[in-house]
Design a protein around this motif. Structure first.
Motif, short mmCIF file in Angstrom:
data_model
loop_
_atom_site.label_atom_id
_atom_site.label_comp_id
_atom_site.label_asym_id
_atom_site.label_seq_id
_atom_site.Cartn_x
_atom_site.Cartn_y
_atom_site.Cartn_z
N TRP A 95 -11.78 17.38 25.66
CA TRP A 95 -10.66 18.27 25.92
C TRP A 95 -9.49 17.40 26.33
O TRP A 95 -9.61 16.59 27.24
CB TRP A 95 -11.02 19.25 27.04
CG TRP A 95 -9.92 20.17 27.44
CD1 TRP A 95 -9.62 21.38 26.87
CD2 TRP A 95 -8.98 19.99 28.50
NE1 TRP A 95 -8.55 21.95 27.50
CE2 TRP A 95 -8.14 21.12 28.52
CE3 TRP A 95 -8.77 18.98 29.44
CZ2 TRP A 95 -7.11 21.27 29.44
CZ3 TRP A 95 -7.73 19.13 30.35
CH2 TRP A 95 -6.92 20.27 30.34
N ARG A 96 -8.36 17.55 25.63
CA ARG A 96 -7.17 16.75 25.93
C ARG A 96 -6.03 17.69 26.32
O ARG A 96 -5.84 18.73 25.69
CB ARG A 96 -6.76 15.92 24.72
CG ARG A 96 -7.75 14.83 24.39
CD ARG A 96 -7.33 14.06 23.14
NE ARG A 96 -8.22 12.96 22.89
CZ ARG A 96 -9.32 13.05 22.15
NH1 ARG A 96 -9.65 14.19 21.57
NH2 ARG A 96 -10.09 11.99 21.96
N CYS A 97 -5.30 17.27 27.32
CA CYS A 97 -4.15 18.03 27.80
C CYS A 97 -2.93 17.12 27.75
O CYS A 97 -3.01 15.96 28.12
CB CYS A 97 -4.41 18.50 29.23
SG CYS A 97 -3.04 19.39 29.96
N ALA A 98 -1.82 17.66 27.27
CA ALA A 98 -0.57 16.91 27.24
C ALA A 98 0.50 17.71 27.96
O ALA A 98 0.58 18.94 27.80
CB ALA A 98 -0.14 16.65 25.80
N THR A 99 1.31 17.02 28.76
CA THR A 99 2.39 17.68 29.48
C THR A 99 3.70 16.97 29.24
O THR A 99 3.73 15.79 28.88
CB THR A 99 2.12 17.72 31.01
OG1 THR A 99 2.00 16.37 31.49
CG2 THR A 99 0.86 18.49 31.33
N TYR A 100 4.78 17.71 29.43
CA TYR A 100 6.12 17.15 29.32
C TYR A 100 7.02 17.95 30.25
O TYR A 100 6.89 19.17 30.36
CB TYR A 100 6.63 17.25 27.87
CG TYR A 100 7.86 16.43 27.61
CD1 TYR A 100 7.74 15.12 27.16
CD2 TYR A 100 9.13 16.93 27.80
CE1 TYR A 100 8.86 14.33 26.92
CE2 TYR A 100 10.25 16.15 27.56
CZ TYR A 100 10.11 14.86 27.13
OH TYR A 100 11.22 14.09 26.89
N ILE A 101 7.92 17.27 30.94
CA ILE A 101 8.84 17.93 31.85
C ILE A 101 10.27 17.65 31.38
O ILE A 101 10.58 16.52 30.99
CB ILE A 101 8.65 17.42 33.28
CG1 ILE A 101 7.27 17.85 33.78
CG2 ILE A 101 9.74 17.92 34.21
CD1 ILE A 101 6.92 17.31 35.14
N LEU A 102 11.11 18.69 31.39
CA LEU A 102 12.51 18.46 31.02
C LEU A 102 13.41 19.25 31.95
O LEU A 102 13.03 20.26 32.53
CB LEU A 102 12.77 18.80 29.55
CG LEU A 102 12.56 20.22 29.07
CD1 LEU A 102 13.85 21.00 29.10
CD2 LEU A 102 12.04 20.17 27.66
N GLU A 103 14.62 18.75 32.10
CA GLU A 103 15.63 19.34 32.97
C GLU A 103 16.64 20.11 32.12
O GLU A 103 17.11 19.61 31.10
CB GLU A 103 16.38 18.28 33.77
CG GLU A 103 15.55 17.61 34.83
CD GLU A 103 15.14 18.54 35.96
OE1 GLU A 103 15.93 19.43 36.36
OE2 GLU A 103 14.00 18.38 36.43
N VAL A 104 16.97 21.32 32.58
CA VAL A 104 17.94 22.17 31.89
C VAL A 104 19.10 22.44 32.86
O VAL A 104 18.88 22.77 34.01
CB VAL A 104 17.28 23.50 31.44
CG1 VAL A 104 18.32 24.45 30.84
CG2 VAL A 104 16.16 23.22 30.45
N CYS A 105 20.31 22.31 32.34
CA CYS A 105 21.52 22.53 33.15
C CYS A 105 22.21 23.83 32.74
O CYS A 105 21.96 24.35 31.65
CB CYS A 105 22.50 21.38 32.97
SG CYS A 105 21.84 19.80 33.46
N ASP A 106 23.12 24.31 33.59
CA ASP A 106 23.92 25.51 33.25
C ASP A 106 24.79 25.25 32.06
O ASP A 106 25.23 24.21 31.76
CB ASP A 106 24.82 25.90 34.43
CG ASP A 106 24.05 26.71 35.47
OD1 ASP A 106 23.13 27.43 35.09
OD2 ASP A 106 24.39 26.59 36.65
#
Length: 181
Positions: A170-181
């Motif tokens: 079982w493999r899990c991948a994550t990614y985080i990104l920032e969103v601005c106004d």
């Protein structure tokens, strides 16, 4: 949970796609690493960690990637550093509320078709999206802040870890990104 630095792999993917394993130093609740960029662009950092113990006959592997923008980017690292990856279509670009964000998912160097990706917003709003035949998907952020993306995939794959046999991974991948106004 305690991690050992020998169980965590941190990779730097250069602009030409070359992967270098970065040495990590453990802290109380984190790891630290450094690199000196050779030119302006968007580099990829990728981390992989296999769970110490099997879950029955399943091996668990956790992966995450992050884009690091240096200077005025003219190029982006061509990265598929882990067996399962989620990345934004244009790393280093500012994301804005109301504007679509394109994603790409790769499994073992091929587009990850029909991968379910959970999108978690800073307000607690969650949505599931699915990749197409080209491993691509899209969502439109509704609020500013940090968005957390997660996809997972299981497959039958036999092997051995820590002297114990497993029948699937079982493999899990994550990614985080920032969103601005």
């Amino acid at each position: 949970m305690v991690f050992r630095s020998e169980s965590v792999w941190l990779w730097l993917v250069s602009l030409d796609g070359h992967k270098d394993k970065l040495p990590v130093s453990p802290g109380t609740d984190h790891f630290s690493a450094e690199f000196v960029p050779e030119q302006d662009g968007v580099y990829t950092l990728a981390i992989g960690h296999a769970a110490k113990d099997l879950g029955g006959t399943t091996k668990y592997q956790f992966n995450a990637t992050a884009a690091v923008t240096v200077g005025q980017p003219k190029s982006v690292a061509a990265a598929t550093p882990n067996e399962l990856n989620i990345a934004v279509g244009q790393p280093g670009v500012g994301y804005k509320v109301g504007q679509p964000v394109s994603l790409a998912a790769v499994f073992k160097t091929k587009p990850a078709e029909k991968l379910q990706i959970a999108v978690h917003s800073p307000t607690g709003w969650n949505r599931a999206i699915q990749t197409n035949a080209n491993g691509q998907a899209e969502f439109t952020p509704l609020w500013p802040g940090t968005y957390y993306l997660e996809g997972s995939q299981s497959e039958k794959e036999a092997g051995e870890q820590g002297g114990k046999p497993y029948k699937s991974v079982w493999r899990c991948a994550t990614y985080i990104l920032e969103v601005c106004d």
